[in-house]
Design a protein around this motif. Structure first.
Motif, PDB file in Angstrom:
ATOM      1  N   TRP A 252     -14.115 -27.315   5.494  1.00 44.86           N
ATOM      2  CA  TRP A 252     -14.452 -28.257   6.330  1.00 44.86           C
ATOM      3  C   TRP A 252     -14.946 -27.945   7.980  1.00 44.86           C
ATOM      4  CZ3 TRP A 252     -15.123 -33.118   4.223  1.00 44.86           C
ATOM      5  CH2 TRP A 252     -14.662 -33.291   2.748  1.00 44.86           C
ATOM      6  N   SER A 253     -14.923 -26.436   7.912  1.00 45.90           N
ATOM      7  CA  SER A 253     -15.285 -26.064   9.448  1.00 45.90           C
ATOM      8  C   SER A 253     -15.560 -24.612   9.207  1.00 45.90           C
ATOM      9  CB  SER A 253     -14.181 -26.235  10.383  1.00 45.90           C
ATOM     10  OG  SER A 253     -13.061 -25.391   9.992  1.00 45.90           O
ATOM     11  N   ALA A 254     -16.186 -24.050  10.254  1.00 52.85           N
ATOM     12  CA  ALA A 254     -16.782 -22.769  10.210  1.00 52.85           C
ATOM     13  C   ALA A 254     -15.330 -21.810  10.045  1.00 52.85           C
ATOM     14  CB  ALA A 254     -17.352 -22.486  11.185  1.00 52.85           C
ATOM     15  N   ARG A 255     -14.358 -22.127  10.854  1.00 51.53           N
ATOM     16  CA  ARG A 255     -13.146 -21.552  10.759  1.00 51.53           C
ATOM     17  C   ARG A 255     -12.512 -21.411   9.363  1.00 51.53           C
ATOM     18  NH1 ARG A 255      -8.955 -19.831  14.169  1.00 51.53           N
ATOM     19  NH2 ARG A 255     -10.274 -19.792  15.728  1.00 51.53           N
ATOM     20  N   GLU A 256     -12.343 -22.524   8.737  1.00 51.30           N
ATOM     21  CA  GLU A 256     -11.855 -22.425   7.400  1.00 51.30           C
ATOM     22  C   GLU A 256     -12.689 -21.543   6.477  1.00 51.30           C
ATOM     23  OE1 GLU A 256     -11.211 -26.140   5.111  1.00 51.30           O
ATOM     24  OE2 GLU A 256     -10.737 -27.093   6.928  1.00 51.30           O
ATOM     25  N   THR A 257     -13.949 -21.572   6.695  1.00 48.08           N
ATOM     26  CA  THR A 257     -14.846 -20.538   5.790  1.00 48.08           C
ATOM     27  C   THR A 257     -14.586 -19.041   6.433  1.00 48.08           C
ATOM     28  OG1 THR A 257     -16.650 -22.150   5.780  1.00 48.08           O
ATOM     29  CG2 THR A 257     -17.192 -19.627   5.442  1.00 48.08           C
ATOM     30  N   SER A 258     -14.200 -18.757   7.686  1.00 51.67           N
ATOM     31  CA  SER A 258     -14.199 -17.333   7.962  1.00 51.67           C
ATOM     32  C   SER A 258     -12.719 -16.900   7.453  1.00 51.67           C
ATOM     33  CB  SER A 258     -14.228 -17.145   9.664  1.00 51.67           C
ATOM     34  OG  SER A 258     -13.270 -17.904  10.315  1.00 51.67           O
ATOM     35  N   ASN A 259     -11.750 -18.062   7.524  1.00 53.07           N
ATOM     36  CA  ASN A 259     -10.432 -17.746   7.022  1.00 53.07           C
ATOM     37  C   ASN A 259     -10.614 -17.371   5.239  1.00 53.07           C
ATOM     38  OD1 ASN A 259      -8.961 -17.878   9.303  1.00 53.07           O
ATOM     39  ND2 ASN A 259      -8.453 -20.088   8.751  1.00 53.07           N
ATOM     40  N   LEU A 260     -11.520 -18.051   4.882  1.00 53.18           N
ATOM     41  CA  LEU A 260     -11.597 -17.495   3.195  1.00 53.18           C
ATOM     42  C   LEU A 260     -12.116 -15.985   2.923  1.00 53.18           C
ATOM     43  CD1 LEU A 260     -13.599 -20.405   1.263  1.00 53.18           C
ATOM     44  CD2 LEU A 260     -11.203 -19.177   0.863  1.00 53.18           C
TER      45      LEU A 260
ATOM     46  N   VAL B 222     -19.705 -11.017  14.880  1.00 54.47           N
ATOM     47  CA  VAL B 222     -20.573 -10.731  13.983  1.00 54.47           C
ATOM     48  C   VAL B 222     -21.875 -11.400  13.877  1.00 54.47           C
ATOM     49  CG1 VAL B 222     -20.794 -10.646  11.384  1.00 54.47           C
ATOM     50  CG2 VAL B 222     -18.530  -9.875  12.351  1.00 54.47           C
ATOM     51  N   LEU B 223     -23.116 -10.785  13.724  1.00 52.75           N
ATOM     52  CA  LEU B 223     -24.138 -11.609  13.767  1.00 52.75           C
ATOM     53  C   LEU B 223     -25.095 -11.117  12.410  1.00 52.75           C
ATOM     54  CD1 LEU B 223     -25.252 -10.798  17.530  1.00 52.75           C
ATOM     55  CD2 LEU B 223     -24.529 -12.912  16.672  1.00 52.75           C
TER      56      LEU B 223
ATOM     57  N   LYS C 253     -22.731 -17.737   4.823  1.00 53.85           N
ATOM     58  CA  LYS C 253     -22.627 -16.617   4.808  1.00 53.85           C
ATOM     59  C   LYS C 253     -21.901 -15.690   5.722  1.00 53.85           C
ATOM     60  CE  LYS C 253     -26.876 -16.342   3.006  1.00 53.85           C
ATOM     61  NZ  LYS C 253     -27.418 -17.790   3.506  1.00 53.85           N
ATOM     62  N   THR C 254     -22.756 -15.891   6.858  1.00 48.06           N
ATOM     63  CA  THR C 254     -22.407 -14.909   7.870  1.00 48.06           C
ATOM     64  C   THR C 254     -21.190 -15.116   8.413  1.00 48.06           C
ATOM     65  OG1 THR C 254     -24.736 -14.400   8.520  1.00 48.06           O
ATOM     66  CG2 THR C 254     -23.193 -13.888  10.201  1.00 48.06           C
ATOM     67  N   THR C 255     -20.870 -16.379   8.508  1.00 47.56           N
ATOM     68  CA  THR C 255     -19.404 -17.049   9.038  1.00 47.56           C
ATOM     69  C   THR C 255     -18.371 -16.229   8.005  1.00 47.56           C
ATOM     70  OG1 THR C 255     -20.301 -18.977   9.791  1.00 47.56           O
ATOM     71  CG2 THR C 255     -18.082 -19.094   9.215  1.00 47.56           C
TER      72      THR C 255
END
Ligand SMILES: Nc1ncnc2c1ncn2[C@@H]1O[C@H](COP(=O)(O)OP(=O)(O)O)[C@@H](O)[C@H]1O
Ligand SMILES: [Mg+2]
Length: 144
Positions: free
Chosen positions: A6-14, A55-56, A38-40
Motif C-alpha cells: 500500500w506504499s512505496a515503503r512497503e514495496t521496498s521492505n519486500l 537507487v535510480l 520494480k525500481t522501488t
C-alpha cells in the motif's frame, strides 16, 4: 506467493526481505509496467546491503553496479532493459557474463525483453498496479 503493498515503503521492505535471503549467484527478473514498483523494490534490496543508497533506474546506462564489503554478496548489478528493443542489441550487452559469478546478484527490470535468453534458474517477480498506491507483487512469473 502473492503480496499486496500500500506504499512505496512497503514495496521496498519486500525487497529487503528478499535481500536477506540472497547468498550470491542469483538472477532476479522483474516484470511489470512503468510505475509498478520494480525500481522501488530494488532500492530495498540495495539498501539492505548498503543503507541510505539512492537507487535510480539505470535507464540510459542499462546496467548499474553496486559494490558491497559485506559478505556474502559482493556485487549487485541492476539492469533495466526498457529501452532495448531488439534481441541482438540485448545479446551484445553480454549480460550473461555478469550472472555467472557466485558473489554477485543480478537484478533486471523488464526481463521479458530477454525471454528465451534468461537462465533457467532464476527468481521471477511480477508487479502490477492495482490502485493509486496499491501494488500486487507476485513471486513466480504470471502471464499478465
Ligand atoms: N505500493 C507501492 N509500491 C511501489 N511504488 C509505489 C507504491 N505506491 C505508490 N508508488 C509509487 O509508484 C512509483 C513506482 O515507481 P518505480 O519503482 O520507479 O516503478 P518501475 O521501476 O516499475 O517503473 C513511485 O513513484 C512510487 O512512489
Ligand atoms: Mg524502473
Amino acid at each position: 506467493m502473492k503480496y499486496i503493498t500500500w506504499s512505496a515503503r512497503e514495496t521496498s521492505n519486500l525487497g529487503r526481505e528478499l535481500a536477506a535471503r540472497l547468498k550470491g549467484g542469483e538472477v532476479v527478473c522483474l516484470y511489470g509496467n512503468l510505475g509498478s514498483g520494480k525500481t522501488t523494490f530494488i532500492s530495498g534490496v540495495v539498501n539492505y546491503f548498503r543503507p541510505k543508497t539512492r537507487v535510480l533506474s539505470p535507464t540510459f546506462i542499462i546496467v548499474r553496479h553496486y559494490r558491497f564489503d559485506k559478505a556474502p554478496v559482493k556485487n549487485l548489478f541492476h539492469a533495466d532493459l526498457y529501452r532495448l528493443d531488439n534481441k541482438s542489441s540485448i545479446k551484445s550487452l553480454g549480460l550473461v557474463e555478469y550472472w555467472s559469478d557466485p558473489h554477485s546478484v543480478f537484478l533486471m527490470e523488464w526481463a521479458d525483453k530477454m525471454a528465451g535468453q534468461l537462465p533457467e534458474k532464476r527468481i521471477d517477480i511480477s508487479f502490477r498496479i492495482t490502485g493509486r498506491d496499491r501494488r500486487e507483487i507476485i513471486y513466480g512469473k504470471t502471464d499478465k
